[in-house]
Each structure stands twice: as structure tokens, then as C-alpha cells.
Design an enzyme around this catalytic site. Structure first.
Site, PDB file in Angstrom:
ATOM      1  N   ASP A 134       0.823  -1.212   0.000  1.00  0.00           N
ATOM      2  CA  ASP A 134       0.000   0.000   0.000  1.00  0.00           C
ATOM      3  C   ASP A 134       0.862   1.269   0.000  1.00  0.00           C
ATOM      4  O   ASP A 134       0.633   2.196  -0.783  1.00  0.00           O
ATOM      5  CB  ASP A 134      -0.921  -0.040   1.236  1.00  0.00           C
ATOM      6  CG  ASP A 134      -1.914   1.096   1.244  1.00  0.00           C
ATOM      7  OD1 ASP A 134      -1.489   2.242   1.521  1.00  0.00           O
ATOM      8  OD2 ASP A 134      -3.098   0.871   0.972  1.00  0.00           O
ATOM      9  N   TRP A 163      -5.709   1.579  -0.010  1.00  0.00           N
ATOM     10  CA  TRP A 163      -5.651   0.695  -1.185  1.00  0.00           C
ATOM     11  C   TRP A 163      -5.821  -0.759  -0.782  1.00  0.00           C
ATOM     12  O   TRP A 163      -6.476  -1.535  -1.478  1.00  0.00           O
ATOM     13  CB  TRP A 163      -4.349   0.898  -1.963  1.00  0.00           C
ATOM     14  CG  TRP A 163      -4.202   2.303  -2.441  1.00  0.00           C
ATOM     15  CD1 TRP A 163      -3.186   3.180  -2.165  1.00  0.00           C
ATOM     16  CD2 TRP A 163      -5.123   3.029  -3.287  1.00  0.00           C
ATOM     17  NE1 TRP A 163      -3.434   4.395  -2.776  1.00  0.00           N
ATOM     18  CE2 TRP A 163      -4.594   4.326  -3.464  1.00  0.00           C
ATOM     19  CE3 TRP A 163      -6.331   2.709  -3.896  1.00  0.00           C
ATOM     20  CZ2 TRP A 163      -5.248   5.300  -4.237  1.00  0.00           C
ATOM     21  CZ3 TRP A 163      -6.975   3.679  -4.658  1.00  0.00           C
ATOM     22  CH2 TRP A 163      -6.434   4.943  -4.824  1.00  0.00           C
ATOM     23  N   ASP A 164      -5.226  -1.130   0.347  1.00  0.00           N
ATOM     24  CA  ASP A 164      -5.445  -2.484   0.852  1.00  0.00           C
ATOM     25  C   ASP A 164      -6.931  -2.722   1.122  1.00  0.00           C
ATOM     26  O   ASP A 164      -7.479  -3.769   0.761  1.00  0.00           O
ATOM     27  CB  ASP A 164      -4.698  -2.672   2.181  1.00  0.00           C
ATOM     28  CG  ASP A 164      -3.241  -3.049   1.992  1.00  0.00           C
ATOM     29  OD1 ASP A 164      -2.892  -3.630   0.950  1.00  0.00           O
ATOM     30  OD2 ASP A 164      -2.445  -2.763   2.909  1.00  0.00           O
ATOM     31  N   LEU A 165      -7.550  -1.760   1.778  1.00  0.00           N
ATOM     32  CA  LEU A 165      -8.948  -1.938   2.178  1.00  0.00           C
ATOM     33  C   LEU A 165      -9.871  -2.005   0.968  1.00  0.00           C
ATOM     34  O   LEU A 165     -10.759  -2.856   0.886  1.00  0.00           O
ATOM     35  CB  LEU A 165      -9.375  -0.796   3.099  1.00  0.00           C
ATOM     36  CG  LEU A 165      -8.711  -0.815   4.483  1.00  0.00           C
ATOM     37  CD1 LEU A 165      -8.881   0.537   5.171  1.00  0.00           C
ATOM     38  CD2 LEU A 165      -9.294  -1.930   5.352  1.00  0.00           C
ATOM     39  N   GLY A 168      -9.434  -5.332  -0.700  1.00  0.00           N
ATOM     40  CA  GLY A 168     -10.066  -6.430   0.034  1.00  0.00           C
ATOM     41  C   GLY A 168     -11.561  -6.509  -0.239  1.00  0.00           C
ATOM     42  O   GLY A 168     -12.107  -7.591  -0.499  1.00  0.00           O
TER      43      GLY A 168
END
Lengths: 407, 407
Positions: A134, A163-165, A168
């Protein structure tokens, strides 16, 4: 939890944020989610923040309601078990979420040989398979240069791994979408979700890239000013900081009304020959003229005066508060039915959320804690892979698998 | 686009970011997505950034591949049409995404009377129905106080509307999950996704709330330091800023290796009696001792020297670059097969992304531009609601509906 995804069996081979939140969202909507990890834990098992006893509050937050299997992932036998789990049999199984490399022992082609209709959703860093996280991808997209006060040129990283969230949640959407397609056609597929493409596409979806193409350079940093409309933080007479926002005409006129600025702003409109109500962009263009009026209006009032007046007047505003204050805020944590105080693997009891969405007609099932590492190894080997007690015992003896906390 | 969601018909009554991204993701996976707006456009139709001719680059980015219907939403007849569209007939329809208020003419109970198995996914601000937007909810969660340089106490808002984006993707996930449940049981439902709950739950999922409960206060702001591991921005001899990250033991040892710091760090470990390799948390705890070593190592090397060495050594790093440089970066925009140069409603041609995920076995269909406002009014009234040309003509004459660009 809710039961929309009842009967689905999802296997997760993951670490960090993106793939584990994908599994978390699926579990909280009713899927059985089986996460496998290396014996002793993957690279995120001791990730900060930690409890006093060293347990990861991060890990136990991201893995609520999942089952845990511990495998020796450096051994051929352990890797084979991971492959068999990923390709688990059953009509509502064969659903695998992972951030393991696309090439390697969990490559799609390898797994597909075990189950031709496998659905594999794979979180990646860069789309070409190279390592990206991220932080590094965010740096490449220009956002740290657009963030923070205009009088300070230092890059500002976001603290929330956005960005990770987003990746996901998009993976959870992709997995269920691929399942709908498989139900129709019988075909499985690999769906690759690189953070780099999620980031690049999102900057385009929001218009940032077209704006940059037209201007020849990215949006300059402008502190907390809301781009293209009226919004910023302002400080009250008693030193509180409040966010005020006016995008729609109604939001604008209500804010002016409560702050007693209608007359002064009308005079400014007359001077400039513009209508701020009709065009939010003009509020932005002329913000240097508007801000002093608002600064004075805030500085003349306390937060305690403003809050009820803003609420009664339907103004879009919010107080900046630290998270410890948010924990006492009945709208966020205290009294929020999304949360339930439960005991976690760390041994601590504290409120934890179930599904982020609420379905008014369905009862919210209990919020389930994260598993102990390896807590479900034997159960899963028996129920999912149909192994006998003897076989499982031999795997323990050979160090290929481990039970709760490595036992 | 891909065709995983082929045959789904989704109706979107929306504005701004969250609900429109939900529809965008569904459209890019193959659903037919019909967005209705007020004649002349909703509150986001002129949202910045704008093209020179006043077209919104934001609107055309967020509505790619959708159909557009323009209705007079202040008239009873227009509202009735919106209700009928939301509850559109058909096995794979009756799927409605909105951020209209939960009470009002698009209330679930009203729509359910038209179609008992309706699925309605509703983006909300605060869960209690009061007005909240990404900016105000972010302020309430404490993040602006954790963001930015440690030597500056001013709150720092994020520039990326992370809560909107996460909510949009989670809504897309919720919609397909609710559809799966409806296929099993025949039952529809309303799924409410308030930004406030998405935010509150996420701060808990990541461990922020448990950390704050234990410490009694939220994490202090610490600039670009990666919490609980080793990571920060560093400046090279030629003034480039690079992000370096080391969470896993491998990431750490590779970074030391390339920067020639293995010996100096071993000496520091001996002095402190710790192993930085074994415990990423210690790298964070002792970061004030480690940073000067890294600062000197970076200051002695140019970015052009470091980049290939980092890549060859498998180091996790990234350069900060503005978005205009990203547009020339083959990993992000240039040469990225997710993007295709297409002509948009603004009249401009520029690259736009399809689905953020890639399915290696499926061909990527063409990227479709956003519609003109009202472009599909007649088509949708005819095909979805079965209206005759005469009926549609009368609606136009009465000002209840409008076609392309208000005609």
C-alpha cells in the site's frame, strides 16, 4: 454475522490487510472461512498494535469469525495440504482467496488441476507480480504530494491503508461474482486484484488522471480545502476544530444561515458578480475571499453554541475528535449495535464489530472472535479433506501440521 | 468489461462517490446498470474536476458503462417512475443501489410493496440517517490527528475519499451476496451501509480501537513512519524521495544488504542486545537509532543507483512521483491493459480503466464510456417498464422525463 453466504466454504491463504479483510467480510456474511497459516504464524501474526502479552490486536481484528489451520508451508507435505484445502471439494466450496505469489506452489494452474472449476481470487502488489505494498503504490500515485498543508512540501502518507482496504472489499465482490458465474456456466476462474491496478483505476474513476492530463500536472496540495466546492476546517472561539462542508445549494445556504453570513456573502456575490448558491465551483474559486468571513464567524462562537445550531439547521459539519473520544461517541462505538464486547485470543475483552452493513429485517448473529492459531487444524483436515484421526496424528508427528498455538 | 454478472439488471439512484462506484464495479463485471438522475443532473453532475466546456471529469469517470435515465424527481409522476425502475421486474432484476434517504419516496417499505423480493443496497452517511460525508466522518474517527508530520499539530484530511470508496466496494459485495441469498430462499432485503459504520468497524478491524482502549489515547502522529515495523521516506543524494519498507525478516535483510548497512546494524543490535531481524517491532521501537544510518546511506547514493540495486535485491521500495509522472509509468497507466483510450461525454478522449481486476482466462471487453445524461431514457422506459411510444411521448411533453442532455 448475517447468513447471506450460508453454506459457502472459502479458504484463505493470506497475510496483512487486503486478503484477510476479504475473508473477514465473507465470514461476517455467513461463509465458513478457513484461513491457513504457517506453523507459528505468517508474517502478520505479530504485527503491531500488540497487547501486553504480545498478541497482535491487528491479527485478531482482521480474522474474526474464521477458522485457523496451521501448516508447515516450507515442507512439500504442508504445501500439498494447502493446495488440497484451496481446491476443497463441495458445491459451495472451491473458493480460494490469497495473496501468495501467482507463480509458486499456489499458482492457479496447479490448483486447477486439483479442481477444474476452482475460483481463485488473488491479491497482488504490482500487476506484474513484483513486490508492492500500500505505501509504495500510494507513493507512486502522487497522493502524498497532494496531502497536507499547502505551506509544507513534505510528502504525507495516509495512515489508513486505503488501497489495501479497497482491494479487500473488491476481492470479496469479485469472489461472489465469480461464484454467480460458476453457478451459471460451471466454469471457475482466477481473478487477480493488484493494488497497483486498483489504485490506478480509482485515480481515473475519480477524475484525477483526466484532470492531470488537462492541467499537465497533478492537483496542487491545498490542506483541508475541499476541491471544487466549499469545505475546510475552522476553529471556534474555544479552540475546537470543526469540519464544514457545502457541496449542494442546500448545504451552502444552510451553513450561511446558521453562521449569520447570508448578508455578507450576498454583498460579496454582488461585488464579484457571481452566484455561490448556483455554482459550487465558484465557492472554491473565490475561497480566499470567503474563508475570512467564515473564520470570523467561527471565532465568534463556541463549539457548544454551534453544534446544536448546525444540527437544527441541517448543516453538513463534523467535529474533529481523537479516537478515544470516538469510543465514547454513541453514533460510532458506544451504543452502536454493530459492536459487541467479546473476548479475543489476546485474552482481552473489548467491543468488536460484525458486518459493516446492517440488514434491518434480519437478526444480527453474534460477533465471533478470531481463532487461536491452528485451533481448527484437526477439525478442518477431518471435515474438509476427510482425513482419519490416524492420518492427522501422523501429520502432527511429522511436524506437517500443528494445533492450537503450535500444539 | 467482463461478463461475470451478465444478465443482471441493477438500477442506481445515486450521487457522489460511494453508490456510483458500486454501480461502476457491477457494470464493469457485466451487469446492466441503469442510473437515474434528476433532469439537468443530480448534485454531482457538475462536480469538479471539470473539462474546459464544463463537463465533469468526475461524473464521467464514475459512471462509465452505465445507462442514464433523466426524471423529474420533484414531481409525483417522476418519483413514481423512479420507484418502478428500482423495483424493475425480471428474475435477475429488482436490484437497487442508492444513497437516497432511507425515509422518503425511495424507502424500502415503499419499494417492497412494488416488488416483495427487492434487494436494496443503501449507502448512508450516519447510521441514524443524519447527514454525514466522508470528510466529516473521517474527522470523527481521529485519523486527521494521526496523519502528517509529527512537528505539526494541524489536522490533515485525506485527499482520497477512502470511506466512500470502501463503502462502494462493500456495497457491490453486499448486493451480489444478497442476490445469492435470494436465489436460495426467494427473499429480498434492504442492506444499509452507513459510512459511519464502515469507518467505525474498519478502525476496529485494523486494531486501532483496541490499541486506543489499551493506551487511553490514540496513536500519536508520526509522519511517514510505518507503525510497528521499519518504513519511512528517505532522500537520496540527488534529492529524490523514496519510500522504503521492511516488515518481514526478508524485506529487512535485503534492504540492509543493498544499502550496505548489515555491519552497522549488527553493531547496533549488539549494543542494544536485540535482534531486528527476528522482531519488526524492535525496528520501530529503536527507529530513532536506525534512521540516521539509513539517512546517511540514502544521502550517499543517487536514485538512479538505488533503483536497480533495490529491484535486483528484492527490496520493498517505491519512488514518490507526481501523478503526471505516473501517467508515463508503464506499470500504472502507459501500457497498462486495464486502460483503453476512449472518447468521453466531455468530448475528450483519454485512457479510462475497465474492471480493476484481471481475469487471465477471459478476454477484456471494451471499456465503455459514461452515458450522456438521459441518453437511455426512452430505451429504458420501453424495455424495462414496457411503455409504449405514446406513453413515453406524453411523459416528455409533461416534463416528467427528458432525453439526451435534457432534450
Amino acid at each position: 454475522m448475517y447468513d447471506l453466504l450460508k453454506r459457502l466454504r472459502v479458504v484463505e491463504g493470506s497475510a496483512f490487510v487486503a486478503a484477510p479483510t476479504c475473508g473477514l467480510y465473507l465470514a461476517q456474511m455467513g461463509a465458513e472461512v478457513i484461513r491457513f497459516d504457517a506453523i507459528g504464524g505468517g508474517p502478520d501474526f505479530r504485527r503491531w498494535p500488540l497487547a501486553d502479552n504480545g498478541s497482535s490486536l491487528y491479527w485478531e481484528g482482521l480474522n474474526k469469525g474464521k477458522k485457523s489451520v496451521a501448516l508447515n508451508l516450507s515442507s512439500p507435505a504442508g504445501r500439498e495440504l494447502a493446495q488440497r484445502l484451496a481446491a476443497a471439494p463441495g458445491e459451495d466450496a472451491g473458493l480460494f482467496v490469497t495473496n501468495f505469489p501467482a507463480e509458486g506452489f499456489l499458482a492457479y494452474e496447479t490448483l486447477k488441476a486439483l479442481r477444474p472449476d476452482l475460483i481463485c481470487v488473488r491479491v497482488m502488489g504490482w500487476a506484474d507480480g513484483s513486490q508492492g505494498m500500500d505505501y509504495t503504490i500510494n507513493a507512486a500515485l502522487g497522493l502524498p504530494g497532494m496531502t497536507g498543508p499547502a505551506d509544507d512540501a513534505r510528502p504525507v502518507n495516509h495512515v489508513l491503508a486505503a488501497w489495501d482496504l479497497l482491494t479487500g472489499a473488491y476481492c470479496a465482490f469479485s469472489l461472489v461474482s465469480a461464484l454467480l458465474a460458476r453457478m451459471r456456466t460451471g466454469e471457475g476462474r482466477e481473478v487477480r486484484c493488484p493494488l497497483s491496478d486498483v489504485g490506478a483505476a480509482t485515480m481515473a474513476n475519480l477524475g484525477f488522471t483526466a484532470e492531470t492530463l488537462l492541467a499537465g500536472r497533478q492537483r496542487p496540495r491545498m490542506g483541508n480545502d475541499v476541491f471544487g466546492a466549499f469545505g475546510r476546517d475552522f476553529t471556534t472561539r474555544d479552540g475546537q476544530t470543526l469540519m464544514l462542508l457545502a457541496i449542494t445549494p442546500k448545504q451552502w445556504s444552510k451553513a450561511l444561515d446558521v453562521l449569520g453570513l447570508t448578508g455578507q456573502v450576498a454583498a460579496l456575490e454582488a461585488e464579484l458578480g457571481v452566484s455561490f448558491t448556483a455554482d459550487e465551483g465558484l465557492r472554491f474559486t473565490h475561497r480566499a475571499r470567503l474563508y475570512p468571513l467564515f473564520e470570523r464567524a467561527f471565532a465568534a462562537r463556541t463549539a457548544a453554541e454551534l453544534a446544536p445550531a448546525f444540527d437544527a439547521g441541517g448543516v453538513t459539519w463534523g467535529a474533529y475528535q481523537p479516537l478515544e473520544a470516538a469510543l465514547d461517541d454513541p453514533r460510532l462505538y458506544k451504543d452502536n449495535p454493530v459492536f459487541e464486547a467479546i473476548r479475543h485470543p489476546s485474552g482481552l475483552s473489548y467491543p468488536a464489530p460484525g458486518a459493516m452493513a446492517t440488514i434491518p429485517q434480519d437478526a444480527r448473529g453474534p460477533v465471533r472472535p478470531a481463532p487461536r492459531l491452528g485451533e481448527h487444524t484437526d477439525e478442518v483436515l477431518s471435515e474438509v479433506l476427510g482425513m482419519s484421526g490416524g492420518e492427522i496424528g501422523r501429520l502432527h508427528d511429522a511436524g506437517v501440521v500443528a494445533g492450537t498455538d503450535g500444539q
